[in-house]
Write a protein that holds these residues in place. Structure first.
Motif, mmCIF file in Angstrom:
data_model
loop_
_atom_site.group_PDB
_atom_site.id
_atom_site.type_symbol
_atom_site.label_atom_id
_atom_site.label_comp_id
_atom_site.label_asym_id
_atom_site.label_seq_id
_atom_site.Cartn_x
_atom_site.Cartn_y
_atom_site.Cartn_z
ATOM 1 N N ARG A 1 0.839 -1.210 0.000
ATOM 2 C CA ARG A 1 0.000 0.000 0.000
ATOM 3 C C ARG A 1 0.871 1.257 0.000
ATOM 4 N N GLN A 2 1.952 1.226 0.755
ATOM 5 C CA GLN A 2 2.840 2.402 0.806
ATOM 6 C C GLN A 2 3.427 2.705 -0.570
ATOM 7 N N LEU A 3 3.672 1.640 -1.325
ATOM 8 C CA LEU A 3 4.228 1.856 -2.668
ATOM 9 C C LEU A 3 3.136 2.131 -3.704
ATOM 10 N N GLY A 4 1.905 2.126 -3.252
ATOM 11 C CA GLY A 4 0.783 2.390 -4.155
ATOM 12 C C GLY A 4 0.479 1.199 -5.042
ATOM 13 N N LEU A 5 0.797 0.001 -4.575
ATOM 14 C CA LEU A 5 0.585 -1.217 -5.359
ATOM 15 C C LEU A 5 -0.435 -2.133 -4.702
ATOM 16 N N SER A 6 -1.061 -2.961 -5.547
ATOM 17 C CA SER A 6 -1.893 -4.027 -4.992
ATOM 18 C C SER A 6 -0.931 -5.105 -4.502
ATOM 19 N N VAL A 7 -1.438 -6.017 -3.694
ATOM 20 C CA VAL A 7 -0.562 -7.077 -3.176
ATOM 21 C C VAL A 7 0.001 -7.927 -4.314
ATOM 22 N N SER A 8 -0.820 -8.200 -5.326
ATOM 23 C CA SER A 8 -0.309 -9.038 -6.429
ATOM 24 C C SER A 8 0.736 -8.285 -7.254
ATOM 25 N N ASP A 9 0.568 -6.969 -7.422
ATOM 26 C CA ASP A 9 1.609 -6.188 -8.128
ATOM 27 C C ASP A 9 2.897 -6.151 -7.305
ATOM 28 N N PHE A 10 2.731 -6.094 -5.989
ATOM 29 C CA PHE A 10 3.903 -6.090 -5.097
ATOM 30 C C PHE A 10 4.629 -7.444 -5.192
ATOM 31 N N ASP A 11 3.835 -8.514 -5.267
ATOM 32 C CA ASP A 11 4.424 -9.851 -5.481
ATOM 33 C C ASP A 11 5.286 -9.834 -6.740
ATOM 34 N N GLN A 12 4.704 -9.246 -7.788
ATOM 35 C CA GLN A 12 5.409 -9.220 -9.084
ATOM 36 C C GLN A 12 6.655 -8.342 -9.037
ATOM 37 N N LEU A 13 6.555 -7.274 -8.262
ATOM 38 C CA LEU A 13 7.723 -6.393 -8.125
ATOM 39 C C LEU A 13 8.870 -7.162 -7.483
ATOM 40 N N LEU A 14 8.543 -7.940 -6.472
ATOM 41 C CA LEU A 14 9.581 -8.692 -5.765
ATOM 42 C C LEU A 14 10.052 -9.899 -6.577
ATOM 43 N N GLU A 15 9.152 -10.464 -7.341
ATOM 44 C CA GLU A 15 9.503 -11.651 -8.130
ATOM 45 C C GLU A 15 10.269 -11.295 -9.395
ATOM 46 N N CYS A 16 10.144 -10.080 -9.831
ATOM 47 C CA CYS A 16 10.855 -9.513 -10.974
ATOM 48 C C CYS A 16 10.034 -9.066 -12.174
ATOM 49 N N PRO A 17 8.932 -9.736 -12.539
ATOM 50 C CA PRO A 17 8.258 -9.308 -13.772
ATOM 51 C C PRO A 17 7.902 -7.816 -13.820
ATOM 52 N N LEU A 18 7.635 -7.231 -12.659
ATOM 53 C CA LEU A 18 7.246 -5.820 -12.664
ATOM 54 C C LEU A 18 8.495 -4.926 -12.637
ATOM 55 N N THR A 19 8.714 -4.245 -13.751
ATOM 56 C CA THR A 19 9.909 -3.399 -13.871
ATOM 57 C C THR A 19 9.640 -2.008 -13.284
ATOM 58 N N LYS A 20 10.699 -1.230 -13.205
ATOM 59 C CA LYS A 20 10.555 0.135 -12.680
ATOM 60 C C LYS A 20 9.626 0.947 -13.597
ATOM 61 N N ALA A 21 9.783 0.755 -14.895
ATOM 62 C CA ALA A 21 8.947 1.496 -15.856
ATOM 63 C C ALA A 21 7.467 1.148 -15.652
ATOM 64 N N LYS A 22 7.200 -0.155 -15.461
ATOM 65 C CA LYS A 22 5.807 -0.577 -15.252
ATOM 66 C C LYS A 22 5.279 -0.020 -13.933
ATOM 67 N N TYR A 23 6.139 -0.026 -12.930
ATOM 68 C CA TYR A 23 5.756 0.501 -11.616
ATOM 69 C C TYR A 23 5.386 1.984 -11.734
ATOM 70 N N GLU A 24 6.222 2.730 -12.455
ATOM 71 C CA GLU A 24 5.967 4.166 -12.626
ATOM 72 C C GLU A 24 4.630 4.403 -13.333
ATOM 73 N N LYS A 25 4.339 3.494 -14.281
ATOM 74 C CA LYS A 25 3.076 3.594 -15.015
ATOM 75 C C LYS A 25 1.892 3.385 -14.057
ATOM 76 N N ILE A 26 2.035 2.413 -13.172
ATOM 77 C CA ILE A 26 0.949 2.109 -12.222
ATOM 78 C C ILE A 26 0.693 3.288 -11.288
ATOM 79 N N ILE A 27 1.758 3.824 -10.728
ATOM 80 C CA ILE A 27 1.531 4.888 -9.731
ATOM 81 C C ILE A 27 1.225 6.246 -10.362
ATOM 82 N N SER A 28 1.459 6.350 -11.686
ATOM 83 C CA SER A 28 1.131 7.617 -12.351
ATOM 84 C C SER A 28 -0.343 7.704 -12.708
ATOM 85 N N LYS A 29 -1.049 6.563 -12.654
ATOM 86 C CA LYS A 29 -2.478 6.533 -13.038
ATOM 87 C C LYS A 29 -3.311 7.417 -12.113
#
Lengths: 90, 154
Positions: free
Chosen positions: A62-90
């Protein structure tokens, strides 16, 4: 929720390497994620806890502005910094 | 046959007599004499509902122990607050987590007090981060204003 797969070190490491967060060490580790040079998200990584309890894991997501599954992906690797920026810019 | 029957009826008038004659103790009719400090079955019957209620209450208290509660925070680690801040405290695996309702900040601990103390520290730490400069998103700038009004700088 993949909190059992990761520990606090993993979260800190991903924050530093992937999101270029600089952590300050206090009672816990705190760091800001900068979006276009502006401090946008602040994450707290608890110290001294090997495994991450479910609610703590969800709170970090929540602090990173992500859903739990997106956070899973961030830690697992599929979610890149660019994708993360896209999510939090919405 | 009749004589035998009459004799036996005279000799053994009841089952208890028969048992007496055969050296068997009669548990059906012997009155229970309570030993000192030992409850009789009647006394136990009276106590059982109370025990059941006690167990239910204990179970309820145990379940409440793990339930989320909301408290009002009036003080931080070193600073006082103008008005109380709502905090949710919940069980989180083996420990506890305390979360601020107004912004995404949390503190963890082995017990509720530790979790609250960690959150108090986190709020102060965030406050100090925010007053460093103004390089924040709108969302954080409004939290900064909120905390500036809330925290009494002394």
């Amino acid at each position: 929720m993949k909190n059992a797969q990761f520990n606090v070190r993993d979260v800190k490491k991903v924050g530093e390497k992937k999101l270029h967060i600089e952590f300050k060490s206090g009672k816990e580790f705190n760091g800001w994620f900068k979006l276009n040079g502006v401090k946008a998200k602040r994450i707290t990584v608890p110290k001294g806890r090997k495994s991450i309890p479910r609610k703590t894991y969800a709170s970090m997501a929540r602090q990173l502005g992500l859903s739990v599954s997106d956070f899973d992906q961030l830690l697992e690797c599929p979610l890149t910094k660019a994708k993360y920026e896209k999510i939090i810019s919405k | 046959m009749t004589g035998t029957a009459t004799n036996s009826a005279t000799d053994i008038t009841s089952l208890s007599d028969w048992k007496y004659k055969h050296n068997e103790s009669d548990t059906t009719s012997t009155p229970v004499i309570a030993e000192e400090g030992v409850a009789t079955s009647i006394e136990l019957e009276k106590v059982i509902p109370h025990i059941a209620t006690y167990i239910e209450q204990k179970k309820y208290a145990e379940s409440k122990k793990n339930e989320a509660i909301i408290i009002k925070l009036n003080m931080l680690e070193t600073k006082r607050l103008q008005s109380p801040l709502d905090v949710i405290i919940e069980k989180d695996s083996e420990g506890f987590i305390a979360r601020a309702v107004d912004f995404s900040l949390f503190g963890c601990g082995d017990d509720r007090i530790e979790a609250i103390d960690a959150l108090k520290f986190e709020i102060e730490s965030l406050y100090f981060d925010l007053i460093e400069d103004d390089n924040f998103t709108e969302e954080w700038l409004s939290i900064k204003n909120f905390l500036k009004e809330l925290i009494i700088d002394s």
